[in-house]
Design a protein around this motif. Structure first.
Motif, short mmCIF file in Angstrom:
data_model
loop_
_atom_site.label_atom_id
_atom_site.label_comp_id
_atom_site.label_asym_id
_atom_site.label_seq_id
_atom_site.Cartn_x
_atom_site.Cartn_y
_atom_site.Cartn_z
N PHE A 62 -4.60 18.52 20.92
CA PHE A 62 -5.67 19.36 21.44
C PHE A 62 -5.12 20.57 22.18
N LEU A 63 -4.06 20.39 22.95
CA LEU A 63 -3.46 21.49 23.70
C LEU A 63 -2.91 22.55 22.76
N LEU A 64 -2.23 22.15 21.69
CA LEU A 64 -1.64 23.09 20.75
C LEU A 64 -2.71 23.87 19.99
N SER A 104 -1.41 28.24 32.51
CA SER A 104 -1.36 29.21 31.43
C SER A 104 -0.70 30.50 31.88
N LYS A 105 0.10 31.08 30.99
CA LYS A 105 0.70 32.38 31.24
C LYS A 105 -0.22 33.52 30.80
N SER A 106 -1.31 33.20 30.12
CA SER A 106 -2.18 34.22 29.52
C SER A 106 -3.41 34.53 30.35
N TYR A 161 0.25 34.08 25.07
CA TYR A 161 -0.19 32.86 24.40
C TYR A 161 0.98 32.16 23.72
N ILE A 162 1.94 32.92 23.20
CA ILE A 162 3.11 32.32 22.57
C ILE A 162 3.97 31.63 23.62
N LYS A 163 4.01 32.17 24.83
CA LYS A 163 4.73 31.49 25.91
C LYS A 163 4.10 30.13 26.20
N ASP A 164 2.76 30.07 26.20
CA ASP A 164 2.09 28.79 26.38
C ASP A 164 2.40 27.83 25.24
N LEU A 165 2.48 28.37 24.02
CA LEU A 165 2.79 27.54 22.85
C LEU A 165 4.20 26.96 22.95
N ILE A 166 5.17 27.76 23.38
CA ILE A 166 6.54 27.27 23.51
C ILE A 166 6.63 26.18 24.57
N ILE A 167 5.92 26.35 25.68
CA ILE A 167 5.90 25.32 26.73
C ILE A 167 5.28 24.03 26.21
N ALA A 168 4.17 24.15 25.46
CA ALA A 168 3.51 22.96 24.91
C ALA A 168 4.40 22.25 23.89
#
Length: 269
Positions: free
Chosen positions: A167-169, A67-69, A147-154
């Protein structure tokens, strides 16, 4: 009206555990949440988690992204997570103590633990395409949030590999929405709707893994006194067809306005 069942429980394609005893199901559900929250505090976001018990041995197999967050991520923990771990005596690191507690709960002597990192082999071309397409949506402003960085990676992993779970998203979205001001609720939902459209169109051009994405958020959106819903559907999601492969996940986010329910359906090919 009757209570709606989980979409995963009626589908033969998904490995969904059916429990005859409610106490065993509730204990297993609490343990899964405990494992997910433990790794989240270490800076790891769980994509998929499998727990199997065989006599006196417990097998835990999971895959994750970093996670980046999270500011609590520890380099020593990253080194421990890369290899299989067994319970040994006279060892006081956090991962070993965690495995010991899991072994006591399940009443086993050995715990075989395996974890794989998903974001190591991230496809840079898909990531760049998603970032370029998202510039019109104001993604450059949104991506300042970790958190948006994590979303883009997912989402990039979802385009790259169909095994990426809903579940991850939903976990990332629920965590981000906890800290989002009420003035930005509608703007964020419109951003998510357009972002899912971009992901769906890119998948049609590349792999054709995704047949449809459906998002449902319920709660006091924008600080309203009564609860309302936000619904977004891209493509086609087969909720009533049993033989279709539908990945479903639900999460709850808590903030000053109350609780918000997040439900995500991803229909896969």
């Amino acid at each position: 009206m009757g209570q709606k069942t989980s979409p995963l429980s009626i589908r033969p394609n998904n490995n969904y555990a059916i429990w005859t005893n409610f106490e065993e199901y509730s204990l297993h559900y609490k343990i899964r949440n405990y494992i997910v929250n433990f790794f989240n505090k270490k800076g790891l976001l769980i994509n998929d988690l499998n727990i199997k018990k065989d006599n006196n041995t417990l097998y835990i197999n999971l895959n994750f992204i970093i996670s980046k967050s999270s500011n609590l991520y520890i380099k020593k923990f990253r080194k421990l997570i890369k290899r299989k771990s067994l319970i040994k005596k006279n060892n006081h690191n956090s991962l070993k103590l965690f495995l010991k507690t899991i072994a006591k709960i399940y009443n086993v002597k050995k715990v075989h633990f395996k974890a794989t990192r998903l974001d190591v082999k991230l496809n840079p071309t898909l990531l760049n395409l998603l970032l370029i397409k998202g510039q019109k949506l104001g993604l450059n402003k949104q991506i300042r949030n970790k958190y948006i960085k994590d979303l883009i990676i997912a989402l990039t992993l979802l385009l790259q590999n169909s095994n990426t779970k809903a579940f991850l998203l939903t976990f990332i979205l629920a965590k981000h929405f906890t800290w989002l001001p009420k003035k930005q609720h509608k703007r964020f939902f419109i951003f998510l709707r357009d972002l899912f459209k971009i992901v769906y169109e890119l998948d049609k051009q590349k792999n054709n893994h995704i047949l449809g994405i459906k998002l449902l958020v319920s709660g006091k959106i924008s600080g309203k006194t009564q609860a309302s819903n936000f619904r977004s559907i891209v493509g086609s999601v087969f909720n009533q067809t049993i033989d279709k492969n539908v990945d479903y996940a639900a999460q709850t986010s808590f903030n000053k306005l109350g609780t918000f329910g997040w439900k995500l359906w991803i229909s896969k090919n």
